[in-house]
Write a protein that holds these residues in place. Sequence first.
Motif, short mmCIF file in Angstrom:
data_model
loop_
_atom_site.label_atom_id
_atom_site.label_comp_id
_atom_site.label_asym_id
_atom_site.label_seq_id
_atom_site.Cartn_x
_atom_site.Cartn_y
_atom_site.Cartn_z
N MET A 491 0.84 -1.20 0.00
CA MET A 491 0.00 0.00 0.00
C MET A 491 0.88 1.25 0.00
O MET A 491 0.63 2.21 -0.75
CB MET A 491 -0.92 0.00 1.23
CG MET A 491 -2.03 -1.04 1.19
SD MET A 491 -2.94 -1.09 2.77
CE MET A 491 -3.80 0.50 2.71
N LYS A 492 1.91 1.24 0.84
CA LYS A 492 2.84 2.38 0.88
C LYS A 492 3.58 2.52 -0.45
O LYS A 492 3.76 3.63 -0.97
CB LYS A 492 3.85 2.18 2.01
CG LYS A 492 3.26 2.23 3.41
CD LYS A 492 4.35 1.95 4.44
CE LYS A 492 3.82 1.98 5.85
NZ LYS A 492 4.89 1.66 6.85
N THR A 510 -6.41 10.40 -2.21
CA THR A 510 -6.98 9.10 -1.92
C THR A 510 -8.49 9.28 -1.77
O THR A 510 -8.98 10.37 -1.47
CB THR A 510 -6.39 8.52 -0.63
OG1 THR A 510 -6.51 9.48 0.42
CG2 THR A 510 -4.93 8.15 -0.82
N PHE A 511 -9.22 8.18 -1.98
CA PHE A 511 -10.68 8.30 -2.01
C PHE A 511 -11.33 7.30 -1.05
O PHE A 511 -10.82 6.19 -0.84
CB PHE A 511 -11.20 8.06 -3.43
CG PHE A 511 -12.70 8.09 -3.54
CD1 PHE A 511 -13.37 9.29 -3.57
CD2 PHE A 511 -13.43 6.90 -3.57
CE1 PHE A 511 -14.76 9.34 -3.65
CE2 PHE A 511 -14.83 6.93 -3.65
CZ PHE A 511 -15.48 8.15 -3.68
N VAL A 517 -6.00 7.60 5.72
CA VAL A 517 -5.32 6.41 6.25
C VAL A 517 -3.82 6.59 6.04
O VAL A 517 -3.33 6.52 4.91
CB VAL A 517 -5.83 5.13 5.55
CG1 VAL A 517 -5.00 3.93 5.98
CG2 VAL A 517 -7.29 4.90 5.87
N THR A 518 -3.10 6.83 7.12
CA THR A 518 -1.67 7.13 7.00
C THR A 518 -0.78 6.26 7.87
O THR A 518 0.37 5.99 7.51
CB THR A 518 -1.41 8.61 7.34
OG1 THR A 518 -1.91 8.87 8.66
CG2 THR A 518 -2.10 9.54 6.34
N THR A 519 -1.28 5.80 9.00
CA THR A 519 -0.45 4.99 9.89
C THR A 519 -0.52 3.51 9.52
O THR A 519 -1.47 3.06 8.87
CB THR A 519 -0.90 5.15 11.35
OG1 THR A 519 -2.22 4.57 11.50
CG2 THR A 519 -0.95 6.63 11.74
N ALA A 522 -3.72 2.00 10.87
CA ALA A 522 -4.90 2.35 10.07
C ALA A 522 -4.91 1.56 8.77
O ALA A 522 -5.98 1.14 8.29
CB ALA A 522 -4.94 3.84 9.81
N MET A 523 -3.75 1.36 8.18
CA MET A 523 -3.67 0.58 6.95
C MET A 523 -4.05 -0.87 7.19
O MET A 523 -4.72 -1.50 6.37
CB MET A 523 -2.26 0.68 6.35
CG MET A 523 -1.95 2.04 5.74
SD MET A 523 -0.32 2.08 4.94
CE MET A 523 -0.33 3.74 4.27
N MET A 524 -3.65 -1.41 8.32
CA MET A 524 -4.03 -2.78 8.66
C MET A 524 -5.55 -2.90 8.79
O MET A 524 -6.15 -3.87 8.31
CB MET A 524 -3.35 -3.22 9.95
CG MET A 524 -1.87 -3.46 9.83
SD MET A 524 -1.17 -4.02 11.42
CE MET A 524 0.59 -4.03 11.04
#
Length: 600
Positions: A491-492, A510-511, A517-519, A522-524
């Motif tokens: 994702m990164k 981002t949509f 979602v940056t951390t 949050a991505m998990m």
Amino acid sequence: MFYRTQHFASALALCSTLGAVVSEAKIFQTPRDVHDATYDFIIVGGGTAGSVLANRLTEDPNTKVLVIEAGGSNEGVLASIVPFLGVSLPNTEVDWNFTATPQESMFNRTFHYARGHVLGGSSSINLLTWNRGSNDVWDNWANITEDQGWSWPSVEKYYLKTSRLVAPADHHNTSGQVIPAAHGNGPVQVSLAGFPSELDDRVINTSRQVGGKFRFNEDINAGDSVGFSYLQASIATDTRSSAATAYLKPVEKRSNLDIVLHTQATRLIQTGYRKDTPEFKAVEISNGPTSPCFLVHAKYEVILATGVVGTPQLLQLSGIGPKKALNALGIHSIVDLPDVGQRLADHPMLPNYFSVNSNGTFDIVLRDQSVFGALLEQWNTSGTGLFVNSPSNTLGFLRLPPDSAILKNRTDPSSGPLSAHTEILFVDGYAQFGDIPQPPTGNFLTLLTAVVSPASKGSIFIASADPFEKPLINPAIYSDEFDLLAMVQVMKDSQEFVQSPAWTGFVSATFGALNGVTTDEAMMTYARNFTVTVNHPVGTASMSPKDAKWGVVDPDLCVKGTLGLRVVDASVFPQIPECHPQSLVYTLAERAADLIKAAH
């Protein structure tokens, strides 16, 4: 790869979908027409591998073959012919319409599991991506099975028998986009995209300019599958090239080939013993749960090509599998093979959505039936336009750096340095996955991120002794932490990629749920909420060394502890390949055909 969108359901109403066409060949619609017949070989499943076997085994006019297909004909199924419309095939009559069990590591979410229920199998309904796997994939299989017949030097000739490059629909100059010398002269036709998208130059220019982990790879089908490249697809210039069109259609008039449609194998029947080993040379078949059952017999072998779901299901129904679990369902255990249905692996995939400053995405096509109809007419009359493509023209495969914390204190799950850990597919529009529909307005970029070297392992097991009850499919997504960490990394990587200069002014933000979602945490959470799979399941009847106590088939694909029974489909893969697997199934089947001929 599959995705679905409700917009296609209404748009396809514009099309006059043709009914299934049955040729003059011996294609039957009911098991009554073949019951009690004896064939040299019975192939259960007319999908990708089954079509290859039917073609190759009937090359000898004295060898009589029956193919049993649970679905119907592929002919006249418009969405299976037009490449871009493949997205509409899941949840239709040409799909088995399976559903995964609730996934514990994904907040108990479930999702659709598409598998082809039609001649050609999943090669008739997938999104056409053509990868043969790196050299490492095959060499790793050889090491796992202790059989060098599966190494790349041994299987290369079989891959070259499967397919050939053909011109894309727009006949553009493909120099520098593919290496012709890496391709063969087989029946499946493979081409580059025949209609350019506004993403293509951005992807390739970024890859060439930035390099490093985003390096350009001229042809990921030339041995090294890491890098960013033009996508190759099983498209015969402007139409799908499937196992049914490439392997079955040319031979369906052979007098030694019979095909019975709309017929499901319900059990394998033990026909005797040889040296205390049970022999299975008969198959019980039926049209449906309220229809009578009939028997067909094989002189030499019954070959299961029923796929990653169907193969373990049929073995278990027949008393071949984990003894205690089968006995608990009232099924008499004949061969205690605990690994039947185990070792299920699949590629988790996640849609990442971005708003873009463009009116050139295909979003309007999914919203406006008049635009859809015009593009369909363009494809029909001239074989040009958006519909000649699968939805993605470019893709990239990435490896984690050797010093990545994700790999700390664990074995690298990939096949080797020529294989990837993750993948990015670039889609010029909103590609719907799961239950979140396309927004009514706006233009979008979808980056599909996937983990292609997953460490998670799941299972498939029958729900009951009823052959028409769907089995329990548990891919156990994210049950191994590696997969979730690798998804966060890709994702990164995808966001870093579209922040390169070539994307300036195109990507605006981002949509949706990805916005903000940056951390890593949050991505998990985002990944657990929105991941599905690429529908690349493998491994439920894994190959293993001949004397190994684990696995289901030996390196010659014969079911351990049995006689007269062989498996030829993706269920035998001993490890999931770091790529889209359809080409590997064709290659496996080509080699299997020679193994079968040599044995008889």
